[in-house]
Design a protein around this motif. Sequence first.
Motif: not given
Lengths: 432, 182
Positions: A71, A59-60, A99-101, A204, A154, A73-74
């Motif tokens: 990250s 992710g990020k 978690n994403i960010d 998002s 999710d 994602i999730g």
Amino acid sequence: MKKFGLFTMLLLLMLTSCQDDECKTSKEVFQYDPVYKTLEEIEKPEIKVDISRAIKNPGKVYYIGNTLFVSEIGEGVHIIDNTDKSNPVPLSFLEIPGNIDVSFRGNSLIADSYFNILFIDISDLDNPVVTSSINDIKKQYYHFDKEKEAYIVDYTLSKVHRDLPCNHPFFSNPNRYYYDDVSVYSNVKDGNVFNDVFTEGGFSPNTSGGSPGVAGSNSSFALVGDYFYFIHRSEVEVYNITDVDSPIFSHGFTVDWNIETLFPYEDKLFIGGRTGMYIYDNSDPSEPVYLSEFNHARACDPVFVVGKTAYVTLSSGTRCQNFNNQLDVIDISNILAPVLIESYPMYRPKGLSIYDNTLFLCDDKAGLKIFDVSDNTMIKENKLSAIKGHTFIEVIHTSPTEIMVIGPDGIFQYDVSDNSNPKLLSQMNIED
Amino acid sequence: MKNLIIICLLFWGVNANGQDDSELRSGTSIKHLNIVQVKGLFGSIKTGIELDYKALYAVSSKFYLGWGVGVGSYDASARKMFVPITGELMGDLLEGKIVPFYSIGIGYGIGLPEEKQFAESSPGGVRFDAGFGIRAKGTEAQPYFKVGYNRQYASYPGVDDYGNVDKNVIYKRWTIVLGVIF
């Protein structure tokens, strides 16, 4: 005659109860099945450190010192020692469900976990401790199932055959989705389909900007001094985190629906939305004040600002609902009246970074494009080089002469001391 | 439509031969029935039409077995055309000059390639029909009227932008049939 009458009645009965043809369509579709978590499981997530693992769905990315936080994602955050950029070494994996960010302040990793933001002290990496949290900030994005008394956090994705009536609306609108009591079905592999159905508008969050570390231009977290900003629906919320163990709500202000990115620059705060860029005076970071806005077609739009120029990429996609793919260059010398300098068509531009008059632009499958932007009216003509062969989504500078580029193919680091000839330093692949 | 004309001509030929046969057999009891019929196929939305030829052989005085072939469309156009090839059973329910009868046909409907402008074409599928009617006896050409039910299974393999899409259709129609036995 009596028999004939009976026969005629029977015939009329048959014809008035005419039969419908039966038509079913069998089709392979993507099936999304929800994953549920109770409120207790969400509010008290199990944060723990595990051995490093393969990157599967990045992710990020956040870069501070020589440490890279990626990250998953999730699931959590990969922690990678990037002291030697030609040989990054995975250190561990910090499990943070939902978690994403990510962002960073002092010894605290700031990370979202479902609809809460956690401040996690990682000064002892083996024993991360959640010191504080900002709760329920994204709760409205999660669907609560009253029967199961749990939130959908999710989904699992699988490909299945489904039989549907031929006149089912799904077939006349093939880009759409449909759902039953259990699952969501779609023609396309697009998680936002699930969000559209079970949440209110999709979820998002993006990486942070304006903090001691480096993130990308897709930011929904931002740190300015002692103030932490994040996007909450159509609002930006500001928390004073002078004491990260006790974040204090400072201010919240409504911007517009579907705002996505935050980019603090000098004493201004630039907010990217799907329909425009909003500029706020941030000389008092506890209470940003609206200055002006620049409207554009509906699109996803990371923002990067340098000097008196804002660079905005507009890209298409299911979530973005846009048909324009372009780089907009906006003159913000009069901050109260931003003016478009030029629009440059691109393939599907995403994240961007600028250093010393050089623009690094991720153009999705078209790769990374490098431009000299000393003349903003001649950017297309002043293309320096391109890195092709990979899909790139986000780019950050890890030093003045080095960049990190992220995409579904992996995390790549390049030496760009010669912008015309970037040299690959390292590549971390992403596991299928 | 070209297919329909060809098959009609084929019927004409078969029918002509059938008449010759029946003439040879006429006189005492009929051992061999030639049948031509027009069948209306009535659905709630669409109506189709079918032309059939059947050749039946007497097992007893009230009971006939044989085969049938035809051509029809389930929406009365060049689309959704099938050539049914069936095994046929027919029997009289009473004695007399005007008698009620039943008929049953089970077989396979071969899907005809559709004209180029239509993307869908079915290889065909199982079909059956059944009905009750009345027919006039005692004359060389015996007109009859029948009502019944017709069911044709068909699959339409296809592809859309996202992969394979198989459409399975069951044409379920009430029928009104006018025909001649000779």
